[in-house]
Write an enzyme that holds these catalytic residues in place. Structure first.
Site, PDB file in Angstrom:
ATOM      1  N   HIS A   1     -13.127  -1.927  -3.626  1.00 37.52           N
ATOM      2  CA  HIS A   1     -12.390  -1.590  -2.404  1.00 37.52           C
ATOM      3  C   HIS A   1     -12.882  -2.424  -1.207  1.00 37.52           C
ATOM      4  CE1 HIS A   1      -9.360   1.607  -1.483  1.00 37.52           C
ATOM      5  NE2 HIS A   1      -9.618   1.224  -0.249  1.00 37.52           N
TER       6      HIS A   1
ATOM      7  N   TYR B   1      -1.590   5.894  -4.082  1.00 32.35           N
ATOM      8  CA  TYR B   1      -2.666   6.844  -3.839  1.00 32.35           C
ATOM      9  C   TYR B   1      -2.108   8.214  -4.207  1.00 32.35           C
ATOM     10  CZ  TYR B   1      -5.930   3.992  -1.015  1.00 32.35           C
ATOM     11  OH  TYR B   1      -6.855   3.089  -0.571  1.00 32.35           O
TER      12      TYR B   1
ATOM     13  N   THR C   1      -4.795   3.236  -7.347  1.00 35.38           N
ATOM     14  CA  THR C   1      -6.159   3.045  -6.822  1.00 35.38           C
ATOM     15  C   THR C   1      -6.979   4.304  -7.062  1.00 35.38           C
ATOM     16  OG1 THR C   1      -5.397   1.461  -5.194  1.00 35.38           O
ATOM     17  CG2 THR C   1      -7.503   2.529  -4.737  1.00 35.38           C
TER      18      THR C   1
ATOM     19  N   LYS D   1      -6.642   0.237 -10.266  1.00 35.28           N
ATOM     20  CA  LYS D   1      -7.445  -0.566  -9.325  1.00 35.28           C
ATOM     21  C   LYS D   1      -8.698   0.210  -8.941  1.00 35.28           C
ATOM     22  CE  LYS D   1      -7.086  -2.754  -4.752  1.00 35.28           C
ATOM     23  NZ  LYS D   1      -7.709  -1.905  -3.756  1.00 35.28           N
TER      24      LYS D   1
ATOM     25  N   SER E   1       0.826  -1.216   0.000  1.00 34.71           N
ATOM     26  CA  SER E   1       0.000   0.000   0.000  1.00 34.71           C
ATOM     27  C   SER E   1       0.859   1.265   0.000  1.00 34.71           C
ATOM     28  CB  SER E   1      -0.906   0.017   1.235  1.00 34.71           C
ATOM     29  OG  SER E   1      -1.544   1.281   1.341  1.00 34.71           O
TER      30      SER E   1
ATOM     31  N   SER F   1     -12.521  -3.920  -8.830  1.00 29.64           N
ATOM     32  CA  SER F   1     -12.597  -3.883  -7.365  1.00 29.64           C
ATOM     33  C   SER F   1     -13.574  -2.821  -6.914  1.00 29.64           C
ATOM     34  CB  SER F   1     -11.192  -3.551  -6.822  1.00 29.64           C
ATOM     35  OG  SER F   1     -11.221  -3.363  -5.422  1.00 29.64           O
TER      36      SER F   1
HETATM   37  C1  LIG Z   1      -8.606  -2.443   6.247  1.00 25.32           C
HETATM   38  C2  LIG Z   1      -8.451  -2.274   4.773  1.00 25.32           C
HETATM   39  C3  LIG Z   1      -7.553  -1.328   4.280  1.00 25.32           C
HETATM   40  C4  LIG Z   1      -7.373  -1.168   2.899  1.00 25.32           C
HETATM   41  N1  LIG Z   1      -6.412  -0.308   2.456  1.00 25.32           N
HETATM   42  C5  LIG Z   1      -6.206  -0.185   1.111  1.00 25.32           C
HETATM   43  C6  LIG Z   1      -5.131   0.596   0.620  1.00 25.32           C
HETATM   44  O1  LIG Z   1      -4.340   1.155   1.361  1.00 25.32           O
HETATM   45  N2  LIG Z   1      -5.018   0.722  -0.724  1.00 25.32           N
HETATM   46  C7  LIG Z   1      -5.864   0.094  -1.608  1.00 25.32           C
HETATM   47  O2  LIG Z   1      -5.724   0.228  -2.823  1.00 25.32           O
HETATM   48  N3  LIG Z   1      -6.847  -0.707  -1.156  1.00 25.32           N
HETATM   49  C8  LIG Z   1      -7.025  -0.873   0.171  1.00 25.32           C
HETATM   50  N4  LIG Z   1      -7.992  -1.730   0.620  1.00 25.32           N
HETATM   51  C9  LIG Z   1      -8.771  -2.528  -0.358  1.00 25.32           C
HETATM   52  C10 LIG Z   1      -8.036  -3.836  -0.675  1.00 25.32           C
HETATM   53  O3  LIG Z   1      -6.888  -3.593  -1.439  1.00 25.32           O
HETATM   54  C11 LIG Z   1      -8.928  -4.810  -1.455  1.00 25.32           C
HETATM   55  O4  LIG Z   1      -9.450  -4.136  -2.583  1.00 25.32           O
HETATM   56  C12 LIG Z   1     -10.060  -5.422  -0.637  1.00 25.32           C
HETATM   57  O5  LIG Z   1      -9.663  -5.632   0.686  1.00 25.32           O
HETATM   58  C13 LIG Z   1     -10.493  -6.730  -1.252  1.00 25.32           C
HETATM   59  O6  LIG Z   1     -11.569  -7.270  -0.569  1.00 25.32           O
HETATM   60  P1  LIG Z   1     -11.433  -8.419   0.561  1.00 25.32           P
HETATM   61  O7  LIG Z   1     -10.931  -7.729   1.802  1.00 25.32           O
HETATM   62  O8  LIG Z   1     -12.848  -8.892   0.691  1.00 25.32           O
HETATM   63  O9  LIG Z   1     -10.480  -9.476   0.058  1.00 25.32           O
HETATM   64  C14 LIG Z   1      -8.157  -1.935   1.996  1.00 25.32           C
HETATM   65  C15 LIG Z   1      -9.046  -2.889   2.493  1.00 25.32           C
HETATM   66  C16 LIG Z   1      -9.184  -3.076   3.865  1.00 25.32           C
HETATM   67  C17 LIG Z   1     -10.108  -4.157   4.360  1.00 25.32           C
END
Ligand SMILES: Cc1cc2nc3c(=O)[nH]c(=O)nc-3n(C[C@H](O)[C@H](O)[C@H](O)COP(=O)(O)O)c2cc1C
Length: 349
Positions: free
Chosen positions: A247, A130, A156, A223, A107, A245
């Protein structure tokens, strides 16, 4: 010690270990959490018609992406801040991915700097960007990422605005002081803070993507794409890959699920660039469903954070091994002996 046979059990163990506030931050989605629920439910509505009398004595789960080899079609999603669940933050993500032959997507909001994390393993790593401050800031980061040896940049684009995550609003969650933004320290400009303490994002548009593509030699993926028109634009702008995605249900409530969008998007992309999908992946069979519908690979998000919370590097390795063993066994049950053979078995309702 914890005994677990699958990621769902690992999740229950992680819930017992973490404070309710941190658990709600990790687990929560936007508003009514409809998207969060849809992400998981969408997989349960898909099924396969297996083949028989095929030689499945050996199974190859491997794939290649942008020339790099992965032991299974799975990458570790960018998640932040991982420091909330482990003092070691992103280090176990990077180390465990290398040990199990897959790729971590680190990240951009990491606790440790991207340069420090790049040195934590010899394995291939991707970086998630980001956009903050302005385009000079963004291009400076892009240069640092390439210089540090990351093999791809994942931008993202679905989290520009602050989302209403009601679990965190109810619990009064605020970011603890021991969580840092490791990449900001070396930047010439420090992004401005919003009233809620988060940092002001820079609103990227397609022309900015073109500029980023111009300034780097490594593949650029986007993304957070879900709409077919955005897929067409991504192809027009020469993007190297797409991560379908929402997110993990944390941004737009009532967004459709990525796995439901995959067949439509796969048809448009027609295998010209890799498609990666995430959201709700918890089982080896979920990976098989995504690959059958046209994905090159999937991202695992919360699924590895549970392992991290329980046991650092060993915990993340455990998460990956649980889903890898399921995936490999699942291919045999389906009557296929490699990831490539997965297409044409899925039943679409
Ligand atoms: C607590 C948390 C923090 C996240 N932080 C980021 C991040 O910093 N950058 C990003 O592109 N996606 C972030 N995401 C999204 C994840 O990259 C991903 O798209 C998502 O978790 C996929 O779904 P899943 O948790 O059901 O596997 C985050 C997701 C969670 C749960």
């Amino acid at each position: 010690m914890y005994t677990t046979t699958n990621l769902l059990e690992l999740k229950e163990n992680a819930k017992r270990k973490l404070s309710p506030q941190v658990w709600d931050y990790i687990e929560g989605g936007a508003e009514s959490e409809s998207t969060l629920q849809t992400n998981a439910e969408a997989f349960t509505k898909l099924s396969f018609t297996p083949r028989v009398l095929q030689d499945t004595s050996t199974v190859s789960t491997k794939i290649t992406l942008f020339g790099g080899e992965l032991d299974i079609p799975l990458l570790l999603a960018p998640v932040s801040p991982l420091r909330l669940v482990s003092e070691e933050a992103e280090i176990p993500q990077v180390v465990a991915a290398h040990r199990t032959g897959i790729i971590p997507v680190v990240s951009g909001n990491s606790h440790f700097s991207l340069e420090y994390l790049a040195k934590q393993s010899n394995g291939e790593k991707w970086f998630q960007l980001y956009a903050y401050a302005n385009m000079d800031w963004v291009l400076e980061i892009v240069q640092r990422v390439e210089h540090a040896g990351y093999r791809a940049i994942v931008i993202t684009v679905d989290a520009i605005h602050h989302a209403r995550r009601e679990r965190s609003l109810r619990s009064g969650f605020t970011m603890p002081a021991h969580v840092k933004m490791g990449n900001f320290e070396q930047c010439g400009t420090v992004p401005e803070k919003r009233r809620d303490g988060s940092y002001q994002m820079f609103p990227l548009t397609w022309s900015d993507i073109a500029l980023i593509k111009e300034r780097t030699n490594i593949p650029v993926l986007i993304k957070g794409i879900m709409h077919p028109n955005d897929v067409k634009l991504a192809l027009d702008y020469g993007v190297d890959g797409i991560v379908i995605s929402n997110h993990g249900g944390r941004q737009l409530d009532y967004a459709t699920s990525p796995i439901n969008q995959l067949p439509i998007i796969s048809k448009i992309v027609a295998q010209t660039i890799p498609l990666i999908v995430d959201g709700g992946i918890m089982r080896g069979s979920d990976i098989a469903k995504a690959i059958s519908l046209g994905a090159s690979a999937v991202l695992l998000g919360r699924g590895y954070v549970y392992g991290l919370a329980l046991d650092g590097v060993e915990g993340v390795v455990k998460s990956i091994e649980l889903i890898r063993n399921e995936y490999s066994a699942y291919l045999k049950q389906l009557g296929v002996s490699s990831t490539e053979e997965l297409s044409e078995l899925i039943n679409l309702q």
